[in-house]
Design a protein around this motif. Structure first.
Motif, short mmCIF file in Angstrom:
data_model
loop_
_atom_site.label_atom_id
_atom_site.label_comp_id
_atom_site.label_asym_id
_atom_site.label_seq_id
_atom_site.Cartn_x
_atom_site.Cartn_y
_atom_site.Cartn_z
N GLU A 2 51.69 47.62 8.10
CA GLU A 2 52.33 48.88 8.49
C GLU A 2 52.64 48.88 9.98
O GLU A 2 53.68 49.38 10.41
CB GLU A 2 51.42 50.06 8.15
N CYS A 56 51.12 50.07 0.87
CA CYS A 56 52.40 49.64 1.44
C CYS A 56 52.68 48.22 0.96
O CYS A 56 52.00 47.28 1.37
CB CYS A 56 52.33 49.70 2.96
N ARG A 78 60.07 49.14 0.70
CA ARG A 78 58.68 49.20 1.13
C ARG A 78 58.06 50.48 0.60
O ARG A 78 58.61 51.57 0.79
CB ARG A 78 58.61 49.19 2.66
N GLY A 79 56.93 50.37 -0.11
CA GLY A 79 56.29 51.58 -0.61
C GLY A 79 55.20 51.28 -1.61
O GLY A 79 54.79 50.14 -1.82
N ASP A 80 54.73 52.35 -2.24
CA ASP A 80 53.68 52.26 -3.25
C ASP A 80 54.35 52.25 -4.63
O ASP A 80 55.08 53.19 -4.97
CB ASP A 80 52.75 53.47 -3.13
N GLN A 123 56.21 58.13 1.96
CA GLN A 123 56.43 56.70 2.13
C GLN A 123 57.57 56.39 3.09
O GLN A 123 58.11 55.29 3.09
CB GLN A 123 56.70 56.07 0.75
N SER A 170 62.28 46.84 3.05
CA SER A 170 61.14 46.05 3.51
C SER A 170 61.65 44.88 4.34
O SER A 170 62.54 44.14 3.92
CB SER A 170 60.34 45.52 2.32
#
Length: 352
Positions: free
Chosen positions: A73, A196, A234-236, A318, A340
């Motif tokens: 991050e 992340c 980019r994220g969950d 996010q 990302s």
């Protein structure tokens, strides 16, 4: 007016070079007295200068110690700051919440400022606690009522007025059960639980298609996906699929039987744009500005008014956004998700 214009004005100051005699920089003098926690960072993630307010907050004055973020991050925040020119993230430090605002001021330097948002986040936690309490209080009596309805259905004749009343009761119980479920989801939302990761958009949409099949079949709807190749966000993964599914549920609810729901994906600057479009009546003009507020819904709407609010919150946690886009027919909801970077992808996959 943006937050940055309040703090830095329309143009950020350019740092003057340090003289051989070691004269202090004008920017350094400004930062020393700045009432906000603020610092100048360089491309190597060093912190050449910082304000007294930042030093009081973090005696070390080091960015990595201050933010206390996982390395991936921190890399992403730093990359966005120098590649995009601006960044805005929320972080927690010593039980206090801060919005981190960053702006690049030269090819090698950028300014970071921290605005405390602890009070706002405390209020959000209290609201989540209230939602959780209400949901748990409702869940037990609702379960009991559903049991009574099932018992009565076994005793009543298959047709007649009592059966119609019982069907109406079951329908309202179903709506209340959904409300309790969404209140629980709202109460559990927290940025602390996010993972992340670098996520291929194609895999994200495959997971969405699998989850959507039971929703599409009863109305005979077709889901058409038009992706752009090799996009990564980019994220969950769990939170993103959940957010996409809530918007898709909304599209299913308002689509005519046998209609289409179209998902279009393309890159848009430093974001990936995922648009979900249905062929329903669209969002009434009077609701457009408030469509993402909790419990906002149109007249005779079968929804509860929480799904879109939850979806937007999931995306904003996010670093993305969810928008309602004007369209000629139906409703078009647009997700803007952060791309990302290769550096973060390599870190996440163990390469490099």
């Amino acid at each position: 007016m943006s937050l940055w214009r309040k703090f830095l004005g329309k143009k950020a100051p350019s740092p003057a070079p340090v003289s051989e005699e070691g004269a202090s920089l004008p920017l350094e003098e400004i930062l020393q007295e700045w009432p906000l926690p603020a610092a100048v960072v360089d491309r190597q993630r060093g912190v050449p200068w910082s304000s007294r307010a930042l030093k009081a907050l973090s005696p070390s004055g080091e960015l990595q110690h201050l933010l206390e973020l996982p390395f991936s991050e921190l890399v992403e925040i730093h990359r966005r700051l120098f590649e995009e020119g601006e960044v805005e993230e929320e972080v927690e430090y010593r039980e206090r919440a801060f919005r981190v605002l960053g702006r690049r001021i030269s090819s090698e330097l950028a300014v970071l400022a921290l605005v405390e948002v602890t009070r706002e986040r405390t209020l959000e936690k209290e609201l989540r606690f209230l939602a959780s309490t209400l949901a748990h209080e409702f869940r037990t009596p609702l379960t009991a009522l559903q049991g009574y309805v099932e018992a009565l259905e076994e005793e009543l004749p298959a047709e007649g007025y009592p059966r119609e009343i019982l069907s109406a009761i079951r329908e309202h119980l179903h709506r209340l059960t959904r409300l309790v479920k969404e209140l629980l989801e709202l109460s559990r939302l927290s940025g602390r639980d996010l993972r992340c990761e670098a996520l291929p958009v194609a895999a994200l949409l495959q997971a969405l298609r699998r989850a959507a099949e039971p929703l599409l079949q009863p109305k005979g709807l077709r889901l058409e996906i038009h992706p752009e190749k090799d996009l990564t966000v980019r994220g969950d993964p769990d939170y993103l699929v959940q957010a996409l599914l809530k918007v898709l549920e909304n599209a299913v609810r308002y689509s005519p039987e046998g209609g289409r729901i179209i998902i279009e994906v393309r890159s848009q600057g430093k974001k990936v744009r995922i648009a979900i479009r249905d062929e329903g009546p669209g969002v009434p003009e009077e609701l457009r500005s408030r469509i993402f507020e909790p419990l906002v819904r149109g007249k005779n709407s079968p929804g509860l008014g929480l799904g879109l609010a939850l979806a937007r919150r999931l995306v904003c946690l996010q670093g993305g956004d969810l928008l309602l886009e004007p369209s000629g027919q139906g409703a078009t909801f647009v997700f803007l998700l952060p791309v990302s970077s290769p550096e973060v992808q390599n870190f996440a996959t163990g390469k490099g």
